[in-house]
Design a protein around this motif. Structure first.
Motif, PDB file in Angstrom:
ATOM      1  N   MET A  64       0.829  -1.195   0.000  1.00  0.00           N
ATOM      2  CA  MET A  64       0.000   0.000   0.000  1.00  0.00           C
ATOM      3  C   MET A  64       0.872   1.257   0.000  1.00  0.00           C
ATOM      4  SD  MET A  64      -3.173  -1.186   2.403  1.00  0.00           S
ATOM      5  CE  MET A  64      -4.084   0.301   2.108  1.00  0.00           C
ATOM      6  N   LEU A  65       2.035   1.176   0.641  1.00  0.00           N
ATOM      7  CA  LEU A  65       2.949   2.312   0.637  1.00  0.00           C
ATOM      8  C   LEU A  65       3.371   2.648  -0.790  1.00  0.00           C
ATOM      9  CD1 LEU A  65       4.734   4.410   2.015  1.00  0.00           C
ATOM     10  CD2 LEU A  65       6.454   2.606   2.317  1.00  0.00           C
ATOM     11  N   ALA A  66       3.677   1.629  -1.568  1.00  0.00           N
ATOM     12  CA  ALA A  66       4.087   1.856  -2.952  1.00  0.00           C
ATOM     13  C   ALA A  66       2.960   2.515  -3.746  1.00  0.00           C
ATOM     14  CB  ALA A  66       4.488   0.537  -3.596  1.00  0.00           C
ATOM     15  N   GLN A  67       1.745   2.085  -3.532  1.00  0.00           N
ATOM     16  CA  GLN A  67       0.611   2.679  -4.242  1.00  0.00           C
ATOM     17  C   GLN A  67       0.481   4.156  -3.901  1.00  0.00           C
ATOM     18  OE1 GLN A  67      -2.916   0.349  -3.488  1.00  0.00           O
ATOM     19  NE2 GLN A  67      -1.846  -1.544  -3.925  1.00  0.00           N
ATOM     20  N   ARG A  68       0.629   4.489  -2.630  1.00  0.00           N
ATOM     21  CA  ARG A  68       0.524   5.893  -2.209  1.00  0.00           C
ATOM     22  C   ARG A  68       1.652   6.713  -2.824  1.00  0.00           C
ATOM     23  NH1 ARG A  68      -3.980   4.936  -1.582  1.00  0.00           N
ATOM     24  NH2 ARG A  68      -4.971   4.450   0.359  1.00  0.00           N
ATOM     25  N   ARG A  69       2.857   6.161  -2.812  1.00  0.00           N
ATOM     26  CA  ARG A  69       3.981   6.879  -3.394  1.00  0.00           C
ATOM     27  C   ARG A  69       3.747   7.149  -4.873  1.00  0.00           C
ATOM     28  NH1 ARG A  69       9.253   4.078  -0.483  1.00  0.00           N
ATOM     29  NH2 ARG A  69       9.240   5.508   1.285  1.00  0.00           N
ATOM     30  N   LEU A  70       3.198   6.174  -5.564  1.00  0.00           N
ATOM     31  CA  LEU A  70       2.906   6.360  -6.978  1.00  0.00           C
ATOM     32  C   LEU A  70       1.851   7.447  -7.170  1.00  0.00           C
ATOM     33  CD1 LEU A  70       3.577   5.388  -9.828  1.00  0.00           C
ATOM     34  CD2 LEU A  70       1.725   3.742  -9.607  1.00  0.00           C
ATOM     35  N   GLU A  71       0.837   7.449  -6.321  1.00  0.00           N
ATOM     36  CA  GLU A  71      -0.207   8.471  -6.400  1.00  0.00           C
ATOM     37  C   GLU A  71       0.355   9.876  -6.216  1.00  0.00           C
ATOM     38  OE1 GLU A  71      -3.125   7.348  -3.498  1.00  0.00           O
ATOM     39  OE2 GLU A  71      -3.680   5.548  -4.609  1.00  0.00           O
ATOM     40  N   TYR A  72       1.427   9.997  -5.414  1.00  0.00           N
ATOM     41  CA  TYR A  72       2.064  11.287  -5.182  1.00  0.00           C
ATOM     42  C   TYR A  72       3.152  11.594  -6.204  1.00  0.00           C
ATOM     43  CZ  TYR A  72      -0.369  11.680  -0.737  1.00  0.00           C
ATOM     44  OH  TYR A  72      -1.343  11.781   0.225  1.00  0.00           O
ATOM     45  N   GLY A  73       3.251  10.765  -7.238  1.00  0.00           N
ATOM     46  CA  GLY A  73       4.210  11.015  -8.297  1.00  0.00           C
ATOM     47  C   GLY A  73       5.626  10.593  -7.986  1.00  0.00           C
ATOM     48  N   GLN A  74       5.797   9.774  -6.958  1.00  0.00           N
ATOM     49  CA  GLN A  74       7.123   9.325  -6.539  1.00  0.00           C
ATOM     50  C   GLN A  74       7.387   7.929  -7.109  1.00  0.00           C
ATOM     51  OE1 GLN A  74       6.755   9.507  -2.296  1.00  0.00           O
ATOM     52  NE2 GLN A  74       6.728  11.722  -2.246  1.00  0.00           N
ATOM     53  N   LEU A  75       7.596   7.875  -8.413  1.00  0.00           N
ATOM     54  CA  LEU A  75       7.737   6.595  -9.099  1.00  0.00           C
ATOM     55  C   LEU A  75       8.939   5.791  -8.596  1.00  0.00           C
ATOM     56  CD1 LEU A  75       6.781   4.626 -11.269  1.00  0.00           C
ATOM     57  CD2 LEU A  75       8.155   5.913 -12.922  1.00  0.00           C
ATOM     58  N   ASP A  76      10.091   6.421  -8.451  1.00  0.00           N
ATOM     59  CA  ASP A  76      11.267   5.691  -7.984  1.00  0.00           C
ATOM     60  C   ASP A  76      11.052   5.126  -6.583  1.00  0.00           C
ATOM     61  OD1 ASP A  76      12.590   6.182 -10.352  1.00  0.00           O
ATOM     62  OD2 ASP A  76      13.750   7.863  -9.562  1.00  0.00           O
ATOM     63  N   ALA A  77      10.476   5.918  -5.700  1.00  0.00           N
ATOM     64  CA  ALA A  77      10.203   5.459  -4.341  1.00  0.00           C
ATOM     65  C   ALA A  77       9.168   4.331  -4.352  1.00  0.00           C
ATOM     66  CB  ALA A  77       9.716   6.621  -3.477  1.00  0.00           C
ATOM     67  N   ALA A  78       8.172   4.444  -5.225  1.00  0.00           N
ATOM     68  CA  ALA A  78       7.163   3.387  -5.344  1.00  0.00           C
ATOM     69  C   ALA A  78       7.820   2.087  -5.793  1.00  0.00           C
ATOM     70  CB  ALA A  78       6.069   3.797  -6.316  1.00  0.00           C
ATOM     71  N   CYS A  79       8.707   2.175  -6.765  1.00  0.00           N
ATOM     72  CA  CYS A  79       9.391   0.969  -7.248  1.00  0.00           C
ATOM     73  C   CYS A  79      10.286   0.375  -6.169  1.00  0.00           C
ATOM     74  CB  CYS A  79      10.190   1.275  -8.513  1.00  0.00           C
ATOM     75  SG  CYS A  79       9.128   1.523  -9.956  1.00  0.00           S
ATOM     76  N   ASP A  80      10.907   1.210  -5.352  1.00  0.00           N
ATOM     77  CA  ASP A  80      11.698   0.701  -4.221  1.00  0.00           C
ATOM     78  C   ASP A  80      10.798  -0.077  -3.260  1.00  0.00           C
ATOM     79  OD1 ASP A  80      14.040   1.810  -5.197  1.00  0.00           O
ATOM     80  OD2 ASP A  80      13.940   3.582  -3.890  1.00  0.00           O
ATOM     81  N   SER A  81       9.638   0.460  -2.974  1.00  0.00           N
ATOM     82  CA  SER A  81       8.705  -0.232  -2.071  1.00  0.00           C
ATOM     83  C   SER A  81       8.209  -1.530  -2.694  1.00  0.00           C
ATOM     84  CB  SER A  81       7.518   0.669  -1.730  1.00  0.00           C
ATOM     85  OG  SER A  81       7.942   1.779  -0.975  1.00  0.00           O
ATOM     86  N   TRP A  82       7.935  -1.505  -3.993  1.00  0.00           N
ATOM     87  CA  TRP A  82       7.481  -2.726  -4.654  1.00  0.00           C
ATOM     88  C   TRP A  82       8.594  -3.769  -4.720  1.00  0.00           C
ATOM     89  CZ3 TRP A  82       4.141   0.851  -7.862  1.00  0.00           C
ATOM     90  CH2 TRP A  82       2.788   0.687  -7.526  1.00  0.00           C
ATOM     91  N   THR A  83       9.831  -3.329  -4.790  1.00  0.00           N
ATOM     92  CA  THR A  83      10.950  -4.277  -4.748  1.00  0.00           C
ATOM     93  C   THR A  83      10.940  -5.031  -3.429  1.00  0.00           C
ATOM     94  OG1 THR A  83      12.310  -2.962  -6.251  1.00  0.00           O
ATOM     95  CG2 THR A  83      13.464  -4.486  -4.793  1.00  0.00           C
ATOM     96  N   ARG A  84      10.748  -4.320  -2.333  1.00  0.00           N
ATOM     97  CA  ARG A  84      10.669  -4.984  -1.015  1.00  0.00           C
ATOM     98  C   ARG A  84       9.444  -5.897  -0.942  1.00  0.00           C
ATOM     99  NH1 ARG A  84      12.411   0.058   0.283  1.00  0.00           N
ATOM    100  NH2 ARG A  84      10.431   0.766   1.100  1.00  0.00           N
ATOM    101  N   PHE A  85       8.334  -5.440  -1.506  1.00  0.00           N
ATOM    102  CA  PHE A  85       7.124  -6.267  -1.547  1.00  0.00           C
ATOM    103  C   PHE A  85       7.403  -7.576  -2.288  1.00  0.00           C
ATOM    104  CE2 PHE A  85       3.544  -7.415  -4.396  1.00  0.00           C
ATOM    105  CZ  PHE A  85       2.671  -7.932  -3.447  1.00  0.00           C
ATOM    106  N   LEU A  86       8.079  -7.488  -3.431  1.00  0.00           N
ATOM    107  CA  LEU A  86       8.371  -8.692  -4.221  1.00  0.00           C
ATOM    108  C   LEU A  86       9.296  -9.641  -3.477  1.00  0.00           C
ATOM    109  CD1 LEU A  86       8.761  -7.046  -7.724  1.00  0.00           C
ATOM    110  CD2 LEU A  86       6.910  -8.561  -6.988  1.00  0.00           C
ATOM    111  N   GLU A  87      10.246  -9.096  -2.730  1.00  0.00           N
ATOM    112  CA  GLU A  87      11.127  -9.946  -1.932  1.00  0.00           C
ATOM    113  C   GLU A  87      10.319 -10.747  -0.918  1.00  0.00           C
ATOM    114  OE1 GLU A  87      13.961  -7.218  -0.299  1.00  0.00           O
ATOM    115  OE2 GLU A  87      14.947  -6.919  -2.231  1.00  0.00           O
ATOM    116  N   ASP A  88       9.382 -10.100  -0.265  1.00  0.00           N
ATOM    117  CA  ASP A  88       8.534 -10.788   0.702  1.00  0.00           C
ATOM    118  C   ASP A  88       7.559 -11.726   0.013  1.00  0.00           C
ATOM    119  OD1 ASP A  88       9.778  -9.396   2.736  1.00  0.00           O
ATOM    120  OD2 ASP A  88       8.203  -7.878   2.896  1.00  0.00           O
ATOM    121  N   CYS A  89       6.988 -11.278  -1.061  1.00  0.00           N
ATOM    122  CA  CYS A  89       5.972 -12.039  -1.789  1.00  0.00           C
ATOM    123  C   CYS A  89       6.535 -13.370  -2.299  1.00  0.00           C
ATOM    124  CB  CYS A  89       5.466 -11.188  -2.943  1.00  0.00           C
ATOM    125  SG  CYS A  89       4.030 -11.835  -3.807  1.00  0.00           S
ATOM    126  N   GLU A  90       7.796 -13.361  -2.657  1.00  0.00           N
ATOM    127  CA  GLU A  90       8.429 -14.565  -3.183  1.00  0.00           C
ATOM    128  C   GLU A  90       8.494 -15.677  -2.141  1.00  0.00           C
ATOM    129  OE1 GLU A  90      12.651 -15.938  -5.181  1.00  0.00           O
ATOM    130  OE2 GLU A  90      12.487 -13.952  -4.303  1.00  0.00           O
TER     131      GLU A  90
END
Length: 69
Positions: A1-27
């Protein structure tokens, strides 16, 4: 959800960083809630597919998707 919020605020790089952590956990964790966020992540990133951060993240998304299939 943090990544989604960051994307909504136009923080694409930060959103991708959060999604990277999400993917690590998701795996490593099987979670229905985590799985619910996987496809929306892909759809939200689609308009930005040419951005460097998304291009770098895309192979990891594909890798985790293959593991989840």
């Amino acid at each position: 959800m943090l990544a989604q919020r960051r994307l909504e605020y136009g923080q694409l790089d930060a959103a991708c960083d959060s999604w990277t952590r999400f993917l690590e956990d998701c795996e490593h964790i099987s979670s229905a809630r985590g799985d619910e966020h996987f496809e929306p992540m892909r759809m939200r990133l689609k308009p930005f597919r040419n951005a460097r951060a998304v291009r770098q993240l895309s192979p990891r998304i594909a890798e985790v998707a293959a593991l989840k299939a």
